[in-house]
Design an enzyme around this catalytic site. Structure first.
Site, PDB file in Angstrom:
ATOM      1  N   GLN A 224       0.769  41.915  22.618  1.00 23.04           N
ATOM      2  CA  GLN A 224       2.273  42.400  22.077  1.00 23.04           C
ATOM      3  C   GLN A 224       3.482  41.529  22.922  1.00 23.04           C
ATOM      4  O   GLN A 224       3.119  40.972  24.079  1.00 23.04           O
ATOM      5  CB  GLN A 224       2.364  43.858  22.908  1.00 23.04           C
TER       6      GLN A 224
ATOM      7  N   LYS B 187       0.941  52.106  17.778  1.00 22.64           N
ATOM      8  CA  LYS B 187      -0.116  51.470  17.316  1.00 22.64           C
ATOM      9  C   LYS B 187      -1.524  52.390  17.552  1.00 22.64           C
ATOM     10  O   LYS B 187      -2.269  52.367  16.730  1.00 22.64           O
ATOM     11  CB  LYS B 187      -0.242  50.053  17.897  1.00 22.64           C
TER      12      LYS B 187
ATOM     13  N   ASP C  68      -2.301  39.996  13.953  1.00 23.26           N
ATOM     14  CA  ASP C  68      -0.882  39.685  13.893  1.00 23.26           C
ATOM     15  C   ASP C  68      -0.701  38.362  12.949  1.00 23.26           C
ATOM     16  O   ASP C  68       0.275  38.267  12.469  1.00 23.26           O
ATOM     17  CB  ASP C  68      -0.377  39.216  15.197  1.00 23.26           C
TER      18      ASP C  68
END
Ligand code: NDP
Length: 297
Positions: free
Chosen positions: A98, A54, A121
């Protein structure tokens, strides 16, 4: 019939290039650089790889990449304080914590503490609700990637029968919402579904998000269907190593489907590309600028 292979790797590269163009334009016209902050708690090896990828792809797109790596025993309160500081930081337009988080941390509490406008997200409860009610929101990256591939392959999805196998919060459920927004007739199947092969046989569009290697066989698939395989499963290979396979039995499915995503090289590369796209979308919204076309749902 042998199915067309949907090249997610190429589509993702194209999407990243589009993101890069928009990032350059934001800088040239407004002096703004989109920023993505990624928070990793602990040392889960798979998460390490994701976070590294990422960060690299964020920088390659010309965006600001901020990484926070915290020890596995970080108190929940410290993580919440970090999220609050990222919420308040004007250089940060997207925040990703994460997952999975260590067991002592309340994942829902942390995700719901992210500013919904920075929740790239799309897991914050506000974005979940906005998606479910058909309002403007940030959409989870993997289902967004699946939708982009479907639109590219099929154009309008209106009226098509879609079967989503899997009902997780990160893939199955948001995928269902997106397909409803596209006016599909949607069935969602899961581990308690009776006669799953028969249910899948109805579908013009099959989305497999199960986590069971090669579970969905070619004879479950209606001739001419489009198959999107989200699964990423590692199985033993002949050379003693391991290899990645999807949730669909690719070899038998490609004989009946009209188009199918491979694993690897299908949905997988779309996820980070959509994360970058969501960050640019969030940045434009935060600055009251028009959203670039083709980067959001
Ligand atoms: P989860 O384990 O959270 O959910 C799996 C879903 O599949 C559940 O709803 C479960 O049903 C259902 N299921 C499990 N076994 C069966 C079965 N035998 N028959 C029918 N349904 C079944 O997984 P995720 O949604 O997180 O991920 C799914 C797959 O997608 C995984 O392989 C994962 O690695 C991959 N993935 C890929 C991403 C990418 O970037 N390409 C991103 C995220 C995930 P129930 O609810 O009843 O338990």
């Amino acid at each position: 019939m042998t199915a067309r292979i949907i090249d997610g790797k190429a589509f993702a590269a194209h999407l990243r290039a589009r993101v890069g163009t928009e990032v350059a334009r934001l800088d040239a016209e407004h002096g703004i650089t989109p920023g993505l902050a990624v928070v990793l708690v602990g040392e889960d090896p798979a998460s390490e790889v994701y976070v590294r990828n990422k960060g690299r792809q964020t920088r390659e797109a010309g965006m600001l990449s901020i990484e926070h790596r915290l020890p596995a025993d970080t108190p929940q309160e410290d993580l919440l304080v970090l999220v609050q500081s990222l919420n308040a930081d004007p250089q940060v337009h997207g925040i990703l914590v994460q997952l999975p988080l260590p067991g002592h941390i309340d994942t829902d509490l942390v995700i719901n503490s992210i500013d919904p406008a920075k929740d790239v997200d799309g897991f914050n409860i506000l974005n979940v609700g906005l998606l479910a009610t058909g309002q403007k929101c940030l959409v989870p990256c993997t289902p967004l990637g699946c939708l982009m591939l479907l639109r590219e392959e099929l154009g309008s999805l209106s009226g098509l029968e879609a079967v989503v196998v899997g009902r997780s919060n990160i893939v199955g459920k948001p995928m269902v919402q997106l397909l409803l927004r596209e006016h599909c007739t949607v069935t969602v199947a899961h581990s308690r579904t009776r006669d799953l092969p028969e249910v899948v046989r109805r579908a013009d569009i099959v989305i497999a998000a199960v986590g069971q290697p090669k579970m969905i066989k070619g004879d479950w698939i209606r001739r001419g269907a489009t198959v999107i395989d989200v699964g990423i499963n590692r199985i033993p290979a002949q050379d003693g190593k391991t290899r990645l396979v999807g949730d669909v039995d690719f070899e038998s499915a490609r004989e009946v489907a009209s188009a199918i995503t491979p694993v690897p090289g299908g949905v997988g590369p779309m996820t980070i590309a959509c994360l970058l796209a969501n960050t640019v979308t969030a940045c434009c919204r935060a600055n009251g600028l028009p959203e670039p076309r083709g980067l959001s749902a």
